[in-house]
Write an enzyme that holds these catalytic residues in place. Structure first.
Site, PDB file in Angstrom:
ATOM      1  N   SER A 167       0.835  -1.192   0.000  1.00  0.00           N
ATOM      2  CA  SER A 167       0.000   0.000   0.000  1.00  0.00           C
ATOM      3  C   SER A 167       0.876   1.250   0.000  1.00  0.00           C
ATOM      4  O   SER A 167       1.983   1.246   0.545  1.00  0.00           O
ATOM      5  CB  SER A 167      -0.882  -0.020   1.252  1.00  0.00           C
ATOM      6  OG  SER A 167      -1.916   0.927   1.170  1.00  0.00           O
ATOM      7  N   GLN A 199       0.726   6.336  -6.786  1.00  0.00           N
ATOM      8  CA  GLN A 199      -0.523   6.967  -6.370  1.00  0.00           C
ATOM      9  C   GLN A 199      -0.419   8.465  -6.625  1.00  0.00           C
ATOM     10  O   GLN A 199       0.425   9.145  -6.030  1.00  0.00           O
ATOM     11  CB  GLN A 199      -0.795   6.698  -4.891  1.00  0.00           C
ATOM     12  CG  GLN A 199      -2.154   7.198  -4.420  1.00  0.00           C
ATOM     13  CD  GLN A 199      -2.358   6.989  -2.929  1.00  0.00           C
ATOM     14  OE1 GLN A 199      -1.703   7.647  -2.122  1.00  0.00           O
ATOM     15  NE2 GLN A 199      -3.268   6.089  -2.566  1.00  0.00           N
ATOM     16  N   TYR A 236      -8.334  13.922   1.368  1.00  0.00           N
ATOM     17  CA  TYR A 236      -7.544  14.780   0.500  1.00  0.00           C
ATOM     18  C   TYR A 236      -8.443  15.387  -0.581  1.00  0.00           C
ATOM     19  O   TYR A 236      -9.661  15.217  -0.552  1.00  0.00           O
ATOM     20  CB  TYR A 236      -6.342  14.002  -0.041  1.00  0.00           C
ATOM     21  CG  TYR A 236      -5.409  13.576   1.075  1.00  0.00           C
ATOM     22  CD1 TYR A 236      -4.873  14.520   1.946  1.00  0.00           C
ATOM     23  CD2 TYR A 236      -5.105  12.236   1.307  1.00  0.00           C
ATOM     24  CE1 TYR A 236      -4.047  14.154   3.001  1.00  0.00           C
ATOM     25  CE2 TYR A 236      -4.285  11.855   2.367  1.00  0.00           C
ATOM     26  CZ  TYR A 236      -3.757  12.821   3.199  1.00  0.00           C
ATOM     27  OH  TYR A 236      -2.949  12.460   4.254  1.00  0.00           O
ATOM     28  N   LEU A 253      -5.429  -3.104   8.966  1.00  0.00           N
ATOM     29  CA  LEU A 253      -5.123  -4.062  10.033  1.00  0.00           C
ATOM     30  C   LEU A 253      -5.296  -5.505   9.572  1.00  0.00           C
ATOM     31  O   LEU A 253      -5.959  -6.318  10.217  1.00  0.00           O
ATOM     32  CB  LEU A 253      -5.975  -3.781  11.276  1.00  0.00           C
ATOM     33  CG  LEU A 253      -5.669  -2.468  12.003  1.00  0.00           C
ATOM     34  CD1 LEU A 253      -6.490  -2.366  13.277  1.00  0.00           C
ATOM     35  CD2 LEU A 253      -4.183  -2.338  12.334  1.00  0.00           C
TER      36      LEU A 253
END
Length: 354
Positions: free
Chosen positions: A20, A97, A180, A299
């Site tokens: 990620s 990204q 964002y 998680l």
């Protein structure tokens, strides 16, 4: 299932474990350096199926902090090309990204302070957003973007995507999550506009849809377009799963191949019940309702947990962040945990876990 290939339209990811995006706050003027090469390269050595580079700003004012990576000028491309070449050499897929922080920009590096700089501070600048509402009441108010300035943002994303393609990234992910800029248009808690970019669902998704359309024209057959969304604001009256599902259907029609499902970040008073796998149900719902290839985050800390998510068809792959910081070669350990005979990098073969 965790170690089955993930075939996309034009690329195939070797397993269902994806790194990620994780901000490093270690750039100067947006330029990548050897920290980013080693940081991202270690995950590729460790056999992550794909490695998604941190939120990379499409304009200087789109950075979260003065230490963020950027891709707003051609000179940024050279180091990125070195990074993508190395990731590919290890058999992994490089992704980037593309991001604009909006009102959550102009901050210090998080290990120094979480405070936002004023526009006239050395490391600060005037932030922008859908509306002139600060994230925290003690933040400097952002400037509400005009229609013309919104079109410049769309162009900035398109130009950044073109540079990303030149640099060798195969996955282009648009960051529309975590409060964002794009999320600031999506969420009715932030977007208080009264023009064609505010009010109705159709108007609030307009910026993202225009960015998708602009970026699509720059992508070739060897690229995959992804979107990261926050499926829920975790605050009353905010963006929610119903709107996220409707958006995902529109994104699929527009040619987006993968949706990366997270949650939260729009407002500081969110109430998130954090626990292992707490975001998986949102990914599961969107996958079942839309048929989009879907990634889940949040998680996910063990091979068994990750594998079960995929076997139960809650998601097609998992995106792992902090667990990779703890162990960059996490994939090797997870293969052992699931009794998978995974080929190690030959340089590391003598350390293989038996």
């Amino acid at each position: 299932m965790l170690f089955k290939t993930l075939p996309l339209k034009n690329i195939t990811i070797s397993n269902r474990i994806v790194v990620s995006p994780m901000c490093q706050y270690s750039a100067e003027d947006g330029y990548a350096n050897n920290w980013h090469l080693v940081h991202l390269g270690q995950f590729a050595i460790g056999k992550a199926g794909a490695v998604i580079q941190e939120a990379t700003a499409v304009s200087p004012e789109g950075r979260i902090s003065y230490g963020d990576l950027g891709i707003w000028k051609d000179e940024h491309v050279e180091k990125y090309s070195e990074i993508t070449a190395f990731v590919k050499e290890q058999g992994s897929i490089p992704g980037i990204q593309l991001a604009h922080a909006g009102r959550k920009a102009s901050t210090d590096k998080p290990w120094i302070s979480r405070n936002q700089f004023a526009p006239d501070d050395e490391h600060g600048w005037q932030t922008v957003s859908s509306s002139a509402i600060p994230y925290h009441e003690n933040d400097h108010p952002p400037k509400a973007l005009s229609a013309a300035e919104i079109q410049q943002v769309v162009k900035d994303f398109a130009d950044a995507a073109e540079r990303a393609v030149q640099a060798g990234y195969q996955i282009i992910e648009i960051h529309a999550a975590h409060g964002y800029l794009i999320h600031q248009f999506l969420s009715p808690l932030v977007n208080k506009r009264h023009d064609e970019y505010g009010g109705s669902f159709e108007n609030r998704i307009r910026l993202l849809m225009e960015i998708v359309e602009a970026i699509k024209t720059t992508l070739g057959d060897e690229h995959s377009l992804w979107i990261r969304i926050s499926a829920k604001d975790w605050a009353e009256g905010g963006w929610d799963l119903e709107q996220s599902t409707a958006l995902a259907k529109r994104l699929k029609e527009a040619g987006v191949e993968v949706i990366d499902v997270s949650t939260g970040g729009a407002v500081h008073w969110q109430k998130i019940p954090v626990e292992p796998g707490y975001q998986v149900p949102f990914a599961s719902h969107i996958k079942k309702e839309t048929g989009l290839i879907t990634g889940s985050v949040g998680l996910i800390n063990s091979a068994q947990q990750a594998n079960q998510i995929i076997e139960d068809e809650h998601a097609d792959f998992v995106l792992i962040a902090r667990a990779f910081l703890r162990d960059p070669h996490l994939v090797y350990q997870w293969a052992k945990d699931l009794s998978i005979d995974l080929a190690w990098a030959p340089q590391y073969e003598r350390a293989k876990i038996e």
